[in-house]
Write a protein that holds these residues in place. Structure first.
Motif, mmCIF file in Angstrom:
data_model
loop_
_atom_site.group_PDB
_atom_site.id
_atom_site.type_symbol
_atom_site.label_atom_id
_atom_site.label_comp_id
_atom_site.label_asym_id
_atom_site.label_seq_id
_atom_site.Cartn_x
_atom_site.Cartn_y
_atom_site.Cartn_z
ATOM 1 N N GLN B 170 0.803 -1.225 0.000
ATOM 2 C CA GLN B 170 0.000 0.000 0.000
ATOM 3 C C GLN B 170 0.832 1.270 0.000
ATOM 4 O OE1 GLN B 170 -3.010 0.196 2.938
ATOM 5 N NE2 GLN B 170 -4.145 -1.568 2.134
ATOM 6 N N ARG B 171 2.116 1.144 0.227
ATOM 7 C CA ARG B 171 2.912 2.373 0.349
ATOM 8 C C ARG B 171 3.140 3.022 -1.017
ATOM 9 N NH1 ARG B 171 8.104 1.780 3.869
ATOM 10 N NH2 ARG B 171 8.177 3.973 3.301
ATOM 11 N N LEU B 172 3.160 4.350 -0.995
ATOM 12 C CA LEU B 172 3.399 5.078 -2.241
ATOM 13 C C LEU B 172 4.852 5.532 -2.340
ATOM 14 C CD1 LEU B 172 0.258 7.360 -2.463
ATOM 15 C CD2 LEU B 172 0.846 5.486 -3.975
ATOM 16 N N ASP B 173 5.580 5.412 -1.235
ATOM 17 C CA ASP B 173 6.957 5.927 -1.226
ATOM 18 C C ASP B 173 7.942 4.821 -0.904
ATOM 19 O OD1 ASP B 173 6.043 5.546 1.287
ATOM 20 O OD2 ASP B 173 6.765 7.459 2.101
ATOM 21 N N ASP B 174 7.671 3.641 -1.452
ATOM 22 C CA ASP B 174 8.518 2.499 -1.174
ATOM 23 C C ASP B 174 9.879 2.673 -1.843
ATOM 24 O OD1 ASP B 174 9.100 0.171 -0.017
ATOM 25 O OD2 ASP B 174 7.458 -0.967 -0.944
ATOM 26 N N GLY B 178 14.935 -2.537 -4.257
ATOM 27 C CA GLY B 178 15.406 -2.106 -5.559
ATOM 28 C C GLY B 178 14.415 -1.231 -6.292
ATOM 29 N N LEU B 179 13.235 -1.074 -5.767
ATOM 30 C CA LEU B 179 12.250 -0.200 -6.402
ATOM 31 C C LEU B 179 12.343 1.173 -5.766
ATOM 32 C CD1 LEU B 179 8.889 -2.070 -6.903
ATOM 33 C CD2 LEU B 179 10.237 -0.824 -8.578
ATOM 34 N N HIS B 180 12.357 2.177 -6.604
ATOM 35 C CA HIS B 180 12.384 3.527 -6.058
ATOM 36 C C HIS B 180 11.149 4.257 -6.531
ATOM 37 C CE1 HIS B 180 14.781 6.351 -3.816
ATOM 38 N NE2 HIS B 180 14.396 7.281 -4.648
ATOM 39 N N MET B 181 10.223 4.466 -5.630
ATOM 40 C CA MET B 181 8.943 5.045 -6.057
ATOM 41 C C MET B 181 8.939 6.562 -6.008
ATOM 42 S SD MET B 181 6.216 2.428 -4.384
ATOM 43 C CE MET B 181 4.757 3.176 -5.042
ATOM 44 N N ILE B 182 9.996 7.144 -5.445
ATOM 45 C CA ILE B 182 10.008 8.598 -5.319
ATOM 46 C C ILE B 182 10.768 9.207 -6.494
ATOM 47 C CG2 ILE B 182 10.699 10.530 -3.896
ATOM 48 C CD1 ILE B 182 10.526 8.656 -1.493
ATOM 49 N N ASP B 183 10.070 9.958 -7.299
ATOM 50 C CA ASP B 183 10.724 10.633 -8.424
ATOM 51 C C ASP B 183 11.467 11.862 -7.919
ATOM 52 O OD1 ASP B 183 10.085 9.004 -10.463
ATOM 53 O OD2 ASP B 183 8.244 10.048 -11.012
ATOM 54 N N ALA B 184 12.711 11.977 -8.294
ATOM 55 C CA ALA B 184 13.473 13.171 -7.941
ATOM 56 C C ALA B 184 14.005 13.792 -9.221
ATOM 57 C CB ALA B 184 14.634 12.803 -7.020
#
Lengths: 311, 238
Positions: B170-174, B178-184
């Motif tokens: 359920q997390r949006l900022d996982d 190896g997955l990076h859900m936060i776009d920088a």
């Protein structure tokens, strides 16, 4: 969307033109006017026949009311444009330094708003400008051959010219950089993605390598294949792993984007008229977006041509 | 931090102006009113930079306040004219035409600046909320917007589908696995730059590749390697 798609990562030709309207131009007022306080400066009081420098947008407003004559900049005279054209044609690897940064826009603005203030017939100036623009466009296209991931030098390029190649150059260089970084550190960036197909795909390398070569060739329309060979050899077989990941996670994506830009490039070369920005080649999008982009591009193009033709 | 950046931008513009002014001051009754023109030029540059830079730049509090104040002043001038009626003939009308036209031009730039920022905020809201450093670059209202947007999106996603997924997903900022859900912002992205001052130095491109910057040079480079010079005002993004 806070920013329309056609404004993301690039400027619209109208915006470039907007910026150019702030450059100063000399006018000869015909009527007196008191000074006007503005946010970005003060229009000084005008006295008839007293030359003065003001931003082009002010000059155009005055001109529309027949309150002034615009003195065309020196570089816009027939004689100087001919010299510039010869200089441009003589050296096909560099842009000449005879023209100012906003030359395309300023030329168009003055041709459109004050054709009667030019010393030569407007169509002569317009044709010369168009010739110079085509020579320079040819150079810009030839320069794309040397695209690499680290840097590109474009001295003396104009604002509008730069904006025209911006989308393509940015996209290609970012893409090349991604490939390069994958080559240098595949274990860091792509470890997790690569694990899935590590075992099975060894045999496919040749095939994928070939498809990569093809796409490179179409992208930049290399006349000679030396460059292609150099590129592909430099990127080498490590690239194949990138290709694998891409094709496994997003089918057709790379190919699609390459075809798209290839189409736009050849479009540019067949019709050597001034195109606005290259379409934003969507890297990983679906067909709908493609169509939308085309539409935008057509629209800009039309407006832009109107502007060029002085309608 | 924001103020510091503003000063740097001011310095940059003042240098630009000096060059420009010394070349043009000979003309009698020049258009340039130094401070005002400097502010306007900074606004133009602010807009271009925000549109072309991959990163979110610090909000220019001081400059925007000054410009907005002047916009208000000009609106008053126009109102005064319309309420007082057409007293002084055609010339007054012409003056108002200039005031109105310029007002729209300035408003276009301010709007464009804010919109370019909101576009980046929309893309990187998670990154912003996770980094106090980045939050300092936003204005108060931008920060409020970011927080509200994050909350609303979270609520919406929860409501639509996240609630029916296993707790683990359920997390949006996982960032684990190896997955990076936060776009920088990608600072490696290339930018178009123009060198404003003579030989501010060399740029190290890595791989023993170096280029020397000379005034007037135009380059396409990764933002990361040129960032320092942009901050110092030696080069300009285009």
């Amino acid at each position: 969307m806070a920013l329309p798609l056609k404004q993301v990562g690039t400027f619209m030709p109208s915006e470039i033109s907007f910026l150019a309207e702030n450059t100063l131009v000399t006018i000869i007022p015909r009527q007196a006017m008191e000074s006007v306080e503005l946010i970005g400066g003060t229009i000084p009081s005008l006295r008839p026949m007293r030359r003065i420098e003001i931003p082009i947008w002010v000059a155009i407003l005055l001109k529309k009311q027949s309150r002034c004559n615009i003195v065309p900049p020196d570089w816009l005279s027939e004689e100087n444009l001919k010299i510039t054209y010869d200089a441009e044609a003589a050296n096909m690897t560099r842009f000449s330094a005879n023209l100012p940064w906003e030359w395309v826009e300023v030329g168009e603005l003055i041709l459109a708003s004050a054709p009667d203030d030019l010393a030569s017939p407007p169509h002569v100036i317009r044709n010369l400008l168009r010739d110079i623009r085509e020579v320079r466009q040819a150079k810009a296209r030839a320069g794309l051959k040397n695209l690499n991931e680290s840097y590109l030098q474009l001295d003396n390029v104009g604002a509008m010219e730069l904006n025209e190649i911006r989308s393509f150059v940015t996209m290609s260089m970012n893409e090349l950089r991604t490939m390069q970084s994958t080559r240098e550190g595949p274990e860091q960036q792509d470890a997790d993605v690569a694990t899935n197909d590590e075992d099975e795909d060894e045999d496919d390398d040749d095939l994928l390598q070939e498809s990569y070569d093809d796409s490179m060739r179409t992208t930049t329309s290399y006349p000679d294949s030396n460059d292609t060979v150099r590129h592909s050899s430099r990127l080498g077989s490590d690239f194949a792993s990138t290709e694998k990941e891409r094709s496994s996670s997003m089918p057709d994506s790379l190919v699609t984007s390459n075809h798209h830009s290839a189409a736009s490039i050849s479009h540019r070369s067949t019709q050597s008229r001034s195109r606005s920005a290259l379409p934003q080649p969507p890297i990983y999008t679906d067909d709908n977006d493609d169509e939308e982009d085309e539409d935008n591009d057509m629209e800009i193009d039309e407006n832009y041509l109107n502007a060029v033709n002085g309608n | 931090m924001g103020d510091e950046r503003d000063l740097e931008i001011d310095d940059l513009i003042s240098n630009l102006d000096k060059d420009y002014y010394s070349a043009h001051s000979a003309t009698n009754g020049s258009y340039l009113t130094i401070q005002k023109t400097r502010d306007f030029n900074s606004l133009v540059q602010l807009w271009t930079h925000e549109r072309t830079c991959p990163d979110i730049l610090p909000y220019a509090h001081e400059l925007l306040d000054t410009i907005v104040d002047r916009v208000r002043g000009q609106i008053e001038v126009i109102e005064e004219y319309t309420t007082s009626g057409d007293s002084s003939g055609g010339n007054a009308k012409l003056k108002v035409l200039f005031v109105e036209t310029e007002l729209e031009r300035v408003k276009f730039l301010v709007r464009g600046y804010l919109r370019a920022r909101i576009h980046k905020i929309d893309n990187y809201y998670m990154h912003i909320l996770n980094n106090p450093d980045v939050q300092h670059k936003l204005s108060q209202s931008e920060l409020r917007y970011t927080k509200r947007r994050a909350n609303q999106l979270k609520r919406y996603y929860d409501h639509r589908f996240l609630a029916s997924l296993p707790q683990l997903l359920q997390r949006l900022d996982d960032t684990a696995g190896g997955l990076h859900m936060i776009d920088a912002p990608d600072l490696d992205e290339v930018v178009f730059i123009r060198v404003l001052r003579d030989s501010p130095g060399e740029v190290d491109l890595g791989n023993d590749d170096k280029i020397e910057l000379r005034k007037g040079n135009i380059y396409v480079l990764p933002y990361k390697v040129i960032r320092r010079y942009v901050d110092d005002g030696d080069v300009q993004l285009m």
